[in-house]
Scaffold this motif. Structure first.
Motif, PDB file in Angstrom:
ATOM      1  N   ALA A 188      46.398  93.730  59.420  1.00 55.10           N
ATOM      2  CA  ALA A 188      45.307  94.673  59.144  1.00 55.10           C
ATOM      3  C   ALA A 188      44.561  95.107  60.408  1.00 55.10           C
ATOM      4  CB  ALA A 188      44.336  94.077  58.125  1.00 55.10           C
ATOM      5  N   PRO A 189      44.288  94.205  61.374  1.00 59.87           N
ATOM      6  CA  PRO A 189      43.576  94.633  62.592  1.00 59.87           C
ATOM      7  C   PRO A 189      44.342  95.643  63.435  1.00 59.87           C
ATOM      8  CG  PRO A 189      43.388  92.252  62.323  1.00 59.87           C
ATOM      9  CD  PRO A 189      44.402  92.724  61.324  1.00 59.87           C
ATOM     10  N   ILE A 190      45.637  95.791  63.190  1.00 61.10           N
ATOM     11  CA  ILE A 190      46.414  96.807  63.915  1.00 61.10           C
ATOM     12  C   ILE A 190      45.948  98.207  63.514  1.00 61.10           C
ATOM     13  CG2 ILE A 190      48.730  97.790  64.235  1.00 61.10           C
ATOM     14  CD1 ILE A 190      49.856  94.989  63.842  1.00 61.10           C
ATOM     15  N   PHE A 191      45.456  98.328  62.286  1.00 58.12           N
ATOM     16  CA  PHE A 191      45.094  99.633  61.749  1.00 58.12           C
ATOM     17  C   PHE A 191      43.584  99.851  61.633  1.00 58.12           C
ATOM     18  CE2 PHE A 191      49.341  98.647  60.239  1.00 58.12           C
ATOM     19  CZ  PHE A 191      50.027  99.819  60.479  1.00 58.12           C
ATOM     20  N   ASN A 192      42.838  98.768  61.519  1.00 63.26           N
ATOM     21  CA  ASN A 192      41.390  98.908  61.351  1.00 63.26           C
ATOM     22  C   ASN A 192      40.636  98.009  62.317  1.00 63.26           C
ATOM     23  OD1 ASN A 192      42.329  99.505  58.230  1.00 63.26           O
ATOM     24  ND2 ASN A 192      40.504 100.655  58.823  1.00 63.26           N
ATOM     25  N   LYS A 193      39.431  98.439  62.659  1.00 64.30           N
ATOM     26  CA  LYS A 193      38.557  97.644  63.522  1.00 64.30           C
ATOM     27  C   LYS A 193      37.740  96.689  62.657  1.00 64.30           C
ATOM     28  CE  LYS A 193      34.847  98.080  66.949  1.00 64.30           C
ATOM     29  NZ  LYS A 193      33.946  99.028  67.648  1.00 64.30           N
ATOM     30  N   PHE A 194      37.850  95.398  62.934  1.00 67.02           N
ATOM     31  CA  PHE A 194      37.117  94.381  62.194  1.00 67.02           C
ATOM     32  C   PHE A 194      35.885  93.957  62.991  1.00 67.02           C
ATOM     33  CE2 PHE A 194      40.921  94.434  59.868  1.00 67.02           C
ATOM     34  CZ  PHE A 194      40.804  93.655  58.728  1.00 67.02           C
ATOM     35  N   GLU A 195      34.759  93.864  62.302  1.00 67.84           N
ATOM     36  CA  GLU A 195      33.535  93.373  62.923  1.00 67.84           C
ATOM     37  C   GLU A 195      32.913  92.308  62.029  1.00 67.84           C
ATOM     38  OE1 GLU A 195      30.902  96.603  63.627  1.00 67.84           O
ATOM     39  OE2 GLU A 195      31.972  97.306  65.422  1.00 67.84           O
ATOM     40  N   VAL A 196      32.370  91.265  62.641  1.00 67.93           N
ATOM     41  CA  VAL A 196      31.670  90.238  61.876  1.00 67.93           C
ATOM     42  C   VAL A 196      30.459  90.861  61.198  1.00 67.93           C
ATOM     43  CG1 VAL A 196      30.404  88.062  62.036  1.00 67.93           C
ATOM     44  CG2 VAL A 196      32.455  88.419  63.433  1.00 67.93           C
ATOM     45  N   LEU A 197      30.260  90.536  59.932  1.00 66.34           N
ATOM     46  CA  LEU A 197      29.125  91.071  59.182  1.00 66.34           C
ATOM     47  C   LEU A 197      27.819  90.708  59.881  1.00 66.34           C
ATOM     48  CD1 LEU A 197      28.114  92.482  56.571  1.00 66.34           C
ATOM     49  CD2 LEU A 197      28.073  90.206  55.509  1.00 66.34           C
ATOM     50  N   ARG A 198      27.011  91.715  60.172  1.00 68.61           N
ATOM     51  CA  ARG A 198      25.780  91.488  60.916  1.00 68.61           C
ATOM     52  C   ARG A 198      24.611  91.064  60.044  1.00 68.61           C
ATOM     53  NH1 ARG A 198      26.092  96.930  64.769  1.00 68.61           N
ATOM     54  NH2 ARG A 198      28.044  96.385  65.844  1.00 68.61           N
ATOM     55  N   ASP A 199      24.698  91.376  58.763  1.00 72.66           N
ATOM     56  CA  ASP A 199      23.620  91.030  57.847  1.00 72.66           C
ATOM     57  C   ASP A 199      23.702  89.532  57.534  1.00 72.66           C
ATOM     58  OD1 ASP A 199      21.937  90.625  55.658  1.00 72.66           O
ATOM     59  OD2 ASP A 199      22.292  92.628  54.852  1.00 72.66           O
TER      60      ASP A 199
END
Length: 403
Positions: A188-199
């Protein structure tokens, strides 16, 4: 022999077109009823989208039928003569790859039309030609590398093992399990940018929710799904007791915290009820049937088509006819899946409250423009989730379909 398989495929095509025709007629009539669940404007848009997609599906089915005639009547023999590599294993791999690429090129206009015309017209797609091309190249590279390797193993099994179909079933089953395990962290990270939830507050609430069923999280992430599509979604990735929670950025924008936790509670209901193992078992059952059938194809079939019985032709015929076998199993899968969804709704409602889950489902339907009504035959064959009207009624929502 050819007449028999031709009749079987024709019945399959005719059935699919008939179901789509019934759905189009049903929705065209239902869209004139008072709007339910959706806002009046979204109700009409959702109906028109369902009709448009089913019309496209009918055309796609007809093209598939023409491709079936092409492959059986001429294409498989032509491909056999065109691939002239001396090494039999390499020839088989190249033959199947060429078969798949040709099928992809034929279906490409439908995908382009849906992505850049239909989905944009109804406000779903944010896809750009550049991003589409990048996605396509990434997918092609993954397919050539990993798909080619998997094909090589299957070809070698057919060449060297008497009961290749049994070993092939086991191999593909293991591959599918591995893909499910590594998808959220490696694919999945090949196609989308993953970010840790900030909330942090929401993250803590999600972790607390996971703990109620004995799950631990490898992280709660958001992905930039909106760069491609405006639809809302969320999922748990991976197998076992460690899961990665993935939230679409579009979902965070539309649902409040209780609604979001209710949706995640629904997904946790599937884990609590071991639905993933039920799905794995049913998928394995279908896969076993497929491998058994295509592991025992008679020589007469290959003689009638005019091709040798070889690894590549066995796999090509497998790919041509597998959709028919899958289609036969779809109603059974749908019945089990819809039952699982009702049970997961109960768990999701209990994890927060029924109104929160009901509100979330209605928001999802509005944003995704999911038309709430369908022909019973369409539901029987294609619905993995119960009709939304029935789900909401079980959650205590009063719905007057007559306005």
């Amino acid at each position: 022999m050819l007449i028999t398989i031709g009749i079987i495929y024709f019945i399959y095509v005719l059935t699919k077109i008939y179901i789509s025709t019934m759905e189009i007629g049903f929705v065209a009539k239902a869209k004139n009823d008072p709007a339910v669940i959706l806002d009046p404007s979204n109700y009409i848009k959702a109906a028109n989208y369902r009709i448009a997609t089913q019309r496209m599906e009918m055309l796609s089915t007809l093209v598939d039928y023409l491709m079936f005639i092409f492959w059986i009547g001429f294409g498989l023999k032509w491909l056999e003569k065109s691939i002239t590599v001396a090494d039999p294993t390499l020839k088989s791999v190249l033959y199947v790859l060429a078969f798949v690429v040709i099928g992809y090129l034929v279906s490409l206009p439908f995908d382009l039309y849906k992505t850049f015309h239909l989905d944009k017209r109804f406000g779903f797609s944010n896809m750009t030609p550049r991003l589409y091309l990048i996605d396509t190249l990434k997918s092609a590279l993954l397919f050539l590398i990993f798909g080619g390797a998997i094909l090589w193993v299957i070809v070698r099994l057919i060449e060297t093992t008497p009961n290749w179909w049994l070993w092939g079933f086991g191999f593909i089953f293991v591959v599918i399990l591995i893909v499910n395990m590594i998808y959220p962290t490696l694919i999945a990270p090949i196609f989308n940018k993953f970010e840790v939830l900030r909330d942090e507050s929401l993250k803590a609430s999600i972790e607390k929710l996971l703990a109620t069923v004995g799950l631990r999280s490898d992280g709660v992430f958001t992905i930039d799904a909106s760069k491609r599509d405006n639809r809302l979604n969320a999922y748990f990735g991976g197998l076992g007791k460690s899961k990665r929670v993935v939230l679409y950025d579009t979902l965070l924008q539309k649902l409040n915290e209780r609604e979001l936790l209710a949706v995640l509670g629904h997904e946790l209901g599937h884990y609590k009820h071991r639905d993933i193992f039920k799905n794995i078992f049913m998928s394995a059952m279908l896969m076993f049937v497929l491998f058994y059938i295509f592991g025992h194809l008679p020589q007469q079939l290959f003689d009638a088509i005019g091709i040798p019985k070889a690894p590549h032709t066995i796999i090509a015929i497998f790919l041509i006819f597998a959709p028919i076998v899958s289609f036969v199993f779809m109603p059974l899968f749908g019945i089990v899946s819809r039952s699982n969804e009702y049970a997961a709704d109960v768990f999701g409602a209990e994890s927060q409250d029924a109104p929160s889950l009901a509100n979330a489902l209605q928001k999802l339907a509005n944003e995704n423009k999911s038309f709430p009504k369908s022909h019973p035959l369409f539901i029987f064959f294609y619905f993995t989730h119960p009709p939304l009207i029935e789900r909401l009624r079980r959650l205590g929502v009063k719905i007057d379909e007559d306005g």
